[in-house]
Design an enzyme around this catalytic site. Structure first.
Site, short mmCIF file in Angstrom:
data_model
loop_
_atom_site.label_atom_id
_atom_site.label_comp_id
_atom_site.label_asym_id
_atom_site.label_seq_id
_atom_site.Cartn_x
_atom_site.Cartn_y
_atom_site.Cartn_z
N TYR A 158 1.25 -1.20 0.09
CA TYR A 158 0.29 -0.05 0.02
C TYR A 158 0.71 1.60 0.00
O TYR A 158 1.63 1.23 1.23
CB TYR A 158 -0.70 -0.09 1.28
CG TYR A 158 -2.44 -0.93 1.34
CD1 TYR A 158 -1.66 -2.23 1.91
CD2 TYR A 158 -3.44 -0.85 1.08
CE1 TYR A 158 -3.04 -3.14 1.93
CE2 TYR A 158 -4.23 -1.72 0.96
CZ TYR A 158 -3.38 -2.85 1.50
OH TYR A 158 -4.81 -4.25 1.77
N LYS A 161 -12.16 -4.92 3.67
CA LYS A 161 -12.77 -4.85 4.89
C LYS A 161 -14.64 -5.11 4.19
O LYS A 161 -15.54 -6.17 4.79
CB LYS A 161 -13.27 -3.50 5.13
CG LYS A 161 -12.11 -3.73 6.04
CD LYS A 161 -11.84 -4.82 7.86
CE LYS A 161 -10.29 -4.79 8.38
NZ LYS A 161 -9.87 -5.70 7.77
P1 RFL Z 1 -22.82 -7.20 -3.91
O1 RFL Z 1 -21.38 -8.65 -4.57
O2 RFL Z 1 -22.70 -6.17 -5.09
O3 RFL Z 1 -23.61 -7.94 -4.41
C1 RFL Z 1 -24.90 -7.78 -5.19
C2 RFL Z 1 -26.12 -9.03 -5.97
O4 RFL Z 1 -27.63 -8.54 -6.31
C3 RFL Z 1 -27.79 -8.17 -6.58
N1 RFL Z 1 -28.95 -7.32 -6.96
C4 RFL Z 1 -30.38 -7.53 -7.62
N2 RFL Z 1 -30.70 -8.71 -7.44
C5 RFL Z 1 -32.08 -9.53 -7.59
N3 RFL Z 1 -33.00 -7.96 -7.87
C6 RFL Z 1 -32.46 -6.73 -7.71
N4 RFL Z 1 -33.14 -5.48 -7.65
C7 RFL Z 1 -31.36 -6.34 -7.08
N5 RFL Z 1 -29.87 -5.61 -7.21
C8 RFL Z 1 -28.95 -6.13 -7.22
C9 RFL Z 1 -26.67 -7.57 -7.82
O5 RFL Z 1 -27.00 -7.92 -9.64
C10 RFL Z 1 -25.45 -8.64 -7.21
O6 RFL Z 1 -24.57 -9.84 -7.48
O7 RFL Z 1 -22.63 -7.04 -2.72
P2 RFL Z 1 -22.43 -8.47 -1.65
O8 RFL Z 1 -22.90 -10.62 -2.14
O9 RFL Z 1 -22.72 -7.91 -0.15
O10 RFL Z 1 -21.11 -8.44 -1.87
C11 RFL Z 1 -20.19 -7.05 -1.21
C12 RFL Z 1 -18.80 -7.25 -1.47
O11 RFL Z 1 -18.96 -7.49 -3.52
C13 RFL Z 1 -17.95 -6.02 -1.56
O12 RFL Z 1 -18.19 -5.94 -0.06
C14 RFL Z 1 -16.08 -6.54 -1.89
O13 RFL Z 1 -15.93 -6.75 -3.21
C15 RFL Z 1 -15.69 -4.94 -1.48
N6 RFL Z 1 -14.33 -5.08 -1.93
C16 RFL Z 1 -13.62 -6.28 -0.86
N7 RFL Z 1 -13.63 -6.44 -0.08
C17 RFL Z 1 -13.18 -7.38 0.37
O14 RFL Z 1 -13.59 -7.88 1.64
N8 RFL Z 1 -11.55 -7.16 0.16
C18 RFL Z 1 -10.83 -6.45 -1.03
O15 RFL Z 1 -9.73 -7.07 -0.63
C19 RFL Z 1 -11.79 -6.00 -1.48
N9 RFL Z 1 -11.10 -4.80 -2.70
C20 RFL Z 1 -14.22 -4.23 -3.57
C21 RFL Z 1 -12.60 -4.40 -3.63
C22 RFL Z 1 -15.26 -3.77 -3.66
C23 RFL Z 1 -14.24 -3.26 -5.42
N10 RFL Z 1 -15.09 -2.50 -6.10
C24 RFL Z 1 -15.93 -2.69 -7.22
C25 RFL Z 1 -16.61 -1.89 -5.31
C26 RFL Z 1 -12.37 -4.14 -4.88
C27 RFL Z 1 -12.82 -2.72 -4.86
C28 RFL Z 1 -12.40 -2.22 -6.92
C1 PHB Z 2 -7.39 -6.32 -4.26
O1 PHB Z 2 -6.80 -7.08 -4.60
O2 PHB Z 2 -8.61 -6.71 -5.11
C2 PHB Z 2 -7.60 -6.16 -3.19
C3 PHB Z 2 -6.75 -5.87 -1.90
C4 PHB Z 2 -6.51 -4.93 -0.98
C5 PHB Z 2 -6.86 -4.12 -0.50
C6 PHB Z 2 -8.93 -4.22 -2.15
C7 PHB Z 2 -8.43 -4.73 -2.68
O3 PHB Z 2 -6.90 -3.27 0.47
#
Ligand code: RFL
Ligand code: PHB
Length: 393
Positions: free
Chosen positions: A204, A300
């Site tokens: 980071y 997180k």
């Molecule tokens: P999601 O993954 O958004 O899934 C929600 C699902 O609901 C559907 N949906 C519907 N279905 C039916 N009817 C409707 N009206 C609907 N509206 C929506 C959607 O199509 C989808 O399939 O939520 P969920 O399951 O709560 O999961 C959360 C995680 O996806 C999210 O917190 C993480 O991706 C965040 N995040 C990270 N979390 C970590 O713990 N470690 C990481 O390293 C990390 N890196 C990240 C991340 C999120 C990122 N972005 C793009 C937001 C890195 C990035 C870049």
């Molecule tokens: C990732 O690999 O997508 C990633 C890892 C650590 C973070 C956020 C995203 O804090």
């Protein structure tokens, strides 16, 4: 209109919905998942990469841990980079043996989808116009359209696992819910490539040109992020421009070690802190991104989704097994206590590491001094490590 009946209706087949479905299935609770998108679309989203130990344990409990243990990378530490120097945070030593596992959200989702298919529980993809009803009484349900057919689903409970833009939170009357939100004036431009990671641990980095994260999915697949203004368009970032900018923001050793290659995916994610309270409305529960968002610094988001699912699985299993309402009553307070701590950590780590362009000069100096303190104090490092590996459930 066709009518279906289940015990728990889960809206959303992201990691929260699929994990809850699998845990409930194992507890003998029938559930049906409604997902707006196709399965391939859900699998195409490149998101989280780092799993806390408690999340790993819950995936094991759900019976989907085999590939994660075979292919995931256990990390004992990570590095903070600023002023051209790297400083290691030894998670294992600072937390008395705790580690994190690098295993992509895409892979977690894949494993959960495979288990779902084997479970025989129903999943309806491409479900349009989902509308929830009756959750303030004792006959909740949903209406939707699948393959042109109108469906009505009756259930005991609804789990709103449909992410930030979902229908579940939006179905709650405005005067019953309170939201807290902070939108950051920058985003993360992410690039995925089949190139070996620049280092064996995550880095980071704070830099005057902007924050950088060097992450990975495996020994041969890298994930990099660059802080960019929200006005940037992904189309303006050729792979070459991305690699050139990354090289400018890392230390000389990393710049020399960096292996570049064509991107498999490139996208810009906005950064937001968001919490909606409470997380239960009668027979509707919110879980995961439907109820809260953290900026990704500190990884997180998915881990918080897993802890919500843990509390909800416990609450619903207790209800069906022992006719006890205690877990249901306490669901929201239990989740929110952990969520606010992770919100605080993610906000703190984000402000510490990013270039806040309109920040007064003194604030930049104070952040720099905080970083100096962090890497020179064992107790500050221990606090950082305790939060990074994840607070207990
Ligand atoms: P999601 O993954 O958004 O899934 C929600 C699902 O609901 C559907 N949906 C519907 N279905 C039916 N009817 C409707 N009206 C609907 N509206 C929506 C959607 O199509 C989808 O399939 O939520 P969920 O399951 O709560 O999961 C959360 C995680 O996806 C999210 O917190 C993480 O991706 C965040 N995040 C990270 N979390 C970590 O713990 N470690 C990481 O390293 C990390 N890196 C990240 C991340 C999120 C990122 N972005 C793009 C937001 C890195 C990035 C870049
Ligand atoms: C990732 O690999 O997508 C990633 C890892 C650590 C973070 C956020 C995203 O804090």
């Amino acid at each position: 209109m066709k009518t279906l009946r289940t015990q728990v209706l889960i809206v959303g087949a992201g990691p929260s919905g699929l994990l809850l479905g699998q845990l409930l299935h194992k507890a003998g609770v029938a559930n049906l998942i409604l997902e707006r998108q196709t399965g391939d679309y859900v699998l195409g989203r490149i998101r989280a990469g780092v799993l806390e130990q408690t999340c790993v344990d819950l995936l094991d409990e759900a019976g989907v841990g085999v590939r994660m243990h075979a292919e995931g990378l256990v990390h004992d530490g990570f590095e903070l980079m600023f002023d051209g120097q790297r400083h290691r945070i030894d998670l294992k030593q600072l937390t008395g043996g705790k580690t994190v596992t690098v295993y992509g959200q895409t892979e977690v989702t894949h494993d959960l989808m495979d288990a779902r298919a084997a479970s025989g529980q129903q999943t309806l993809y491409s479900a349009a116009d989902v509308e929830l009803f009756g959750f303030d009484g004792d006959r909740p349900g949903a209406r939707c359209t699948v393959d042109g057919e109108r469906l009505e689903i009756h259930c005991d409970f609804i789990a709103g696992c449909d992410g930030y833009h979902g229908v579940s939170r939006a179905s709650v009357p405005a005067d019953a819910i309170q939201s807290y939100e902070k939108v950051y004036p920058f985003g993360w431009l992410g690039l995925l490539s089949d190139t070996p990671p620049v280092s064996h641990e995550l880095i980071y980095g704070r830099h005057e040109r902007g924050f950088t994260l060097c992450s990975m999915r495996s020994h041969t697949r890298s994930r990099y992020y660059l802080q960019v203004p929200l006005t940037e368009q992904v189309g303006d970032w050729s792979d070459e421009r991305f690699w050139d900018e990354l090289r400018l923001r890392v230390d000389a050793r990393a710049a020399a070690a960096l292996v570049t290659g064509p991107s498999l995916e490139k996208s810009i994610a906005p950064l937001r802190s968001f919490v909606a309270e409470p997380m239960r409305f009668g027979r509707l529960f919110l879980a995961g991104d439907a109820a809260h968002i953290v900026p990704p610094t500190g990884a997180k988001g998915l881990n918080l989704a897993a802890s919500d699912v843990y509390y909800l699985w416990q609450a619903l299993s207790e209800h069906y097994r022992e006719r006890s309402e205690a877990g249901i009553e306490h669901y929201s307070a239990r989740c929110l206590s952990r969520i606010w701590k992770a919100e605080r950590f993610s906000w703190w780590f984000t402000t510490l590491m990013h270039n806040l362009s309109n920040e007064p000069a003194i604030d930049a100096k104070l952040h720099r001094s905080e970083l100096d303190y962090l890497v020179s104090s064992d107790s500050a490092k221990a606090t950082m490590a305790e939060n990074y590996v994840g607070l207990p459930w």
